[in-house]
Design a protein around this motif. Structure first.
Motif, PDB file in Angstrom:
ATOM      1  N   LEU A 162       4.463  -1.272 -11.038  1.00 37.57           N
ATOM      2  CA  LEU A 162       4.080  -2.221  -9.976  1.00 37.57           C
ATOM      3  C   LEU A 162       4.302  -3.658 -10.408  1.00 37.57           C
ATOM      4  N   LYS A 163       3.923  -3.971 -11.662  1.00 39.61           N
ATOM      5  CA  LYS A 163       4.131  -5.335 -12.171  1.00 39.61           C
ATOM      6  C   LYS A 163       5.609  -5.706 -12.036  1.00 39.61           C
ATOM      7  N   GLY A 164       6.482  -4.769 -12.367  1.00 36.05           N
ATOM      8  CA  GLY A 164       7.927  -4.998 -12.285  1.00 36.05           C
ATOM      9  C   GLY A 164       8.400  -5.188 -10.856  1.00 36.05           C
ATOM     10  N   PHE A 165       7.973  -4.298  -9.957  1.00 36.15           N
ATOM     11  CA  PHE A 165       8.394  -4.406  -8.543  1.00 36.15           C
ATOM     12  C   PHE A 165       7.970  -5.768  -7.983  1.00 36.15           C
ATOM     13  N   LEU A 166       6.748  -6.193  -8.325  1.00 41.23           N
ATOM     14  CA  LEU A 166       6.199  -7.417  -7.736  1.00 41.23           C
ATOM     15  C   LEU A 166       6.805  -8.668  -8.381  1.00 41.23           C
ATOM     16  N   LYS A 167       7.088  -8.600  -9.672  1.00 45.99           N
ATOM     17  CA  LYS A 167       7.696  -9.752 -10.357  1.00 45.99           C
ATOM     18  C   LYS A 167       9.048 -10.095  -9.712  1.00 45.99           C
ATOM     19  N   GLU A 168       9.781  -9.037  -9.300  1.00 46.20           N
ATOM     20  CA  GLU A 168      11.082  -9.244  -8.641  1.00 46.20           C
ATOM     21  C   GLU A 168      10.957 -10.070  -7.370  1.00 46.20           C
ATOM     22  N   ILE A 169       9.780 -10.050  -6.761  1.00 46.68           N
ATOM     23  CA  ILE A 169       9.597 -10.802  -5.517  1.00 46.68           C
ATOM     24  C   ILE A 169       8.633 -11.981  -5.722  1.00 46.68           C
ATOM     25  N   GLY A 170       8.518 -12.421  -6.981  1.00 45.38           N
ATOM     26  CA  GLY A 170       7.779 -13.657  -7.272  1.00 45.38           C
ATOM     27  C   GLY A 170       6.275 -13.538  -7.147  1.00 45.38           C
ATOM     28  N   ILE A 171       5.747 -12.323  -7.400  1.00 46.67           N
ATOM     29  CA  ILE A 171       4.300 -12.118  -7.294  1.00 46.67           C
ATOM     30  C   ILE A 171       3.748 -11.590  -8.616  1.00 46.67           C
ATOM     31  N   ASP A 172       2.630 -12.191  -9.069  1.00 49.79           N
ATOM     32  CA  ASP A 172       1.923 -11.683 -10.246  1.00 49.79           C
ATOM     33  C   ASP A 172       0.867 -10.675  -9.802  1.00 49.79           C
ATOM     34  N   LEU A 173       0.869  -9.508 -10.440  1.00 48.12           N
ATOM     35  CA  LEU A 173      -0.137  -8.478 -10.174  1.00 48.12           C
ATOM     36  C   LEU A 173      -1.351  -8.775 -11.053  1.00 48.12           C
ATOM     37  N   SER A 195      -2.123  -1.825  -1.609  1.00 48.32           N
ATOM     38  CA  SER A 195      -1.886  -2.843  -0.587  1.00 48.32           C
ATOM     39  C   SER A 195      -2.633  -4.118  -0.973  1.00 48.32           C
ATOM     40  N   PRO A 196      -2.483  -5.184  -0.198  1.00 49.77           N
ATOM     41  CA  PRO A 196      -3.259  -6.402  -0.505  1.00 49.77           C
ATOM     42  C   PRO A 196      -4.777  -6.204  -0.318  1.00 49.77           C
ATOM     43  N   ASP A 197      -5.188  -5.047   0.269  1.00 51.33           N
ATOM     44  CA  ASP A 197      -6.616  -4.715   0.305  1.00 51.33           C
ATOM     45  C   ASP A 197      -7.108  -4.269  -1.063  1.00 51.33           C
ATOM     46  N   THR A 198      -6.217  -3.693  -1.848  1.00 52.76           N
ATOM     47  CA  THR A 198      -6.636  -3.037  -3.098  1.00 52.76           C
ATOM     48  C   THR A 198      -6.029  -3.669  -4.353  1.00 52.76           C
ATOM     49  N   CYS A 199      -5.218  -4.701  -4.158  1.00 50.77           N
ATOM     50  CA  CYS A 199      -4.612  -5.413  -5.298  1.00 50.77           C
ATOM     51  C   CYS A 199      -4.904  -6.904  -5.149  1.00 50.77           C
ATOM     52  N   ARG A 200      -5.035  -7.608  -6.273  1.00 50.26           N
ATOM     53  CA  ARG A 200      -4.973  -9.069  -6.203  1.00 50.26           C
ATOM     54  C   ARG A 200      -3.546  -9.478  -6.545  1.00 50.26           C
ATOM     55  N   LEU A 201      -2.968 -10.259  -5.638  1.00 53.44           N
ATOM     56  CA  LEU A 201      -1.562 -10.646  -5.746  1.00 53.44           C
ATOM     57  C   LEU A 201      -1.485 -12.166  -5.646  1.00 53.44           C
ATOM     58  N   TRP A 202      -0.957 -12.797  -6.690  1.00 53.11           N
ATOM     59  CA  TRP A 202      -0.841 -14.260  -6.670  1.00 53.11           C
ATOM     60  C   TRP A 202       0.631 -14.646  -6.728  1.00 53.11           C
ATOM     61  N   ASP A 203       1.003 -15.634  -5.928  1.00 54.57           N
ATOM     62  CA  ASP A 203       2.363 -16.163  -6.032  1.00 54.57           C
ATOM     63  C   ASP A 203       2.565 -16.671  -7.463  1.00 54.57           C
ATOM     64  N   GLU A 204       3.677 -16.289  -8.088  1.00 54.43           N
ATOM     65  CA  GLU A 204       3.845 -16.601  -9.522  1.00 54.43           C
ATOM     66  C   GLU A 204       3.961 -18.101  -9.783  1.00 54.43           C
ATOM     67  N   THR A 206       2.996 -20.867  -7.313  1.00 53.39           N
ATOM     68  CA  THR A 206       1.920 -21.701  -6.752  1.00 53.39           C
ATOM     69  C   THR A 206       0.533 -21.118  -7.048  1.00 53.39           C
ATOM     70  N   HIS A 207       0.478 -19.838  -7.470  1.00 52.91           N
ATOM     71  CA  HIS A 207      -0.779 -19.109  -7.683  1.00 52.91           C
ATOM     72  C   HIS A 207      -1.576 -18.926  -6.392  1.00 52.91           C
ATOM     73  N   GLU A 208      -0.911 -19.134  -5.262  1.00 50.13           N
ATOM     74  CA  GLU A 208      -1.550 -18.899  -3.972  1.00 50.13           C
ATOM     75  C   GLU A 208      -1.963 -17.432  -3.870  1.00 50.13           C
ATOM     76  N   LYS A 209      -3.153 -17.195  -3.313  1.00 54.70           N
ATOM     77  CA  LYS A 209      -3.654 -15.822  -3.179  1.00 54.70           C
ATOM     78  C   LYS A 209      -3.013 -15.152  -1.973  1.00 54.70           C
ATOM     79  N   LEU A 210      -2.416 -13.973  -2.215  1.00 57.88           N
ATOM     80  CA  LEU A 210      -1.725 -13.249  -1.142  1.00 57.88           C
ATOM     81  C   LEU A 210      -2.402 -11.888  -0.948  1.00 57.88           C
ATOM     82  N   ASP A 211      -3.730 -11.883  -0.800  1.00 57.30           N
ATOM     83  CA  ASP A 211      -4.473 -10.614  -0.773  1.00 57.30           C
ATOM     84  C   ASP A 211      -5.812 -10.785  -0.072  1.00 57.30           C
ATOM     85  N   LYS A 212      -6.624  -9.744  -0.166  1.00 56.44           N
ATOM     86  CA  LYS A 212      -7.885  -9.693   0.591  1.00 56.44           C
ATOM     87  C   LYS A 212      -8.896 -10.747   0.168  1.00 56.44           C
TER      88      LYS A 212
END
Ligand code: UDP
Length: 237
Positions: A162-173, A195-204, A206-212
């Motif tokens: 998951l870390k790898g899939f998300l890093k490709e799209i500029g998101i830190d898991l 999903s963003p309900d069950t993961c914390r996802l930050w833009d790599e 800006t560190h903007e929160k992209l989750d619940k």
């Protein structure tokens, strides 16, 4: 695949029987809850996004060797999955401090760990999903040692993938929660959702929160954040 009677309604999903006793249909709702159901609301479009995002990730995990409950996406909100008995452990992995970890240990959010942490919560709403360790889980017979070892192995694989899939799209898991189930044949498989309900996802960047957390913390922009993750992951809405 035909939806028969409703078997269960949870906070974010409904589950229906099918003609096949080993297959159920999950239907994702837009309902959002937080703090063990004390905060309730709606994130419009969330059900469809979480359904499609979970399926996209489960297919990729399955292809990489992690067994999952996924069978087939039926429509925007509904998916056929293997019927499992859910092991009542919420499996939580953290790569960066946040949420209850930061609160419990009195540290800031955003500390990047050298190694991921691994913990269980006992999945029990009446008790408020308390933190539990492996010996407690064994004492309570929530799972066997072999099952817990397998869950640990799969979970670490899921984290790396998951870390790898998300890093490709500029998101830190930052962190996430998984649930596992046991099929009729006794196989341990990844179940529930990712999903963003069950993961914390930050833009790599800006560190903007992209989750619940946008909903939990009344930050606004939850719909847009879920749509943004979906767009980056699947290139469309
Ligand atoms: N999480 C979840 N369901 C729960 C509790 C936690 O999906 O019932 C997820 C949460 O979204 C986060 C991770 O697990 O990605 C770690 O959550 P934490 O223990 O920090 O709890 P929270 O701050 O969400 O109460």
């Amino acid at each position: 695949m035909q939806k028969l009677q409703q078997l269960y309604e949870g906070k974010a999903k409904k589950v229906y029987a099918t003609e096949d006793p080993n297959v159920v249909i999950v239907s994702y709702k837009d309902d959002a809850t937080a703090f063990n159901g004390q905060k309730k609301g709606t994130i419009t479009g969330k059900g469809a996004i979480n359904n499609r995002m979970t399926n996209n990730l489960m297919r990729r995990l399955e292809a990489a060797g992690v067994p999952t409950h996924y069978i087939q996406e039926l429509n925007d909100r509904e998916t056929a999955v293997k019927k499992v008995s859910i092991i009542p452990l919420e499996v939580i992995v953290r790569n960066i401090s946040a949420g209850s970890f930061a609160k419990r240990y009195g540290v800031a959010e955003g500390i990047v760990f050298d190694e991921p942490t691994f913990e269980f919560s006992y999945k029990n709403d009446d008790l408020g999903d308390p933190l539990i360790n492996t010996s407690h889980a064994l004492a309570l017979k929530l799972a066997t040692r072999e099952e817990i070892d397998l869950i640990h192995t799969y979970t670490m694989q899921v984290n790396d993938l998951l870390k790898g899939f998300l890093k490709e799209i500029g998101i830190d898991l930052v962190d996430f929660k998984l649930e596992f189930g046991k099929t009729a044949g006794g196989q341990i498989v990844l179940a529930d959702e990712i999903s963003p309900d069950t993961c914390r996802l930050w833009d790599e960047k800006t560190h903007e929160k992209l989750d619940k957390d946008r909903f939990r913390r009344d930050m606004g922009g939850a719909e847009e954040a879920y749509e943004e993750v979906m767009r980056r992951l699947m290139g469309e809405l």
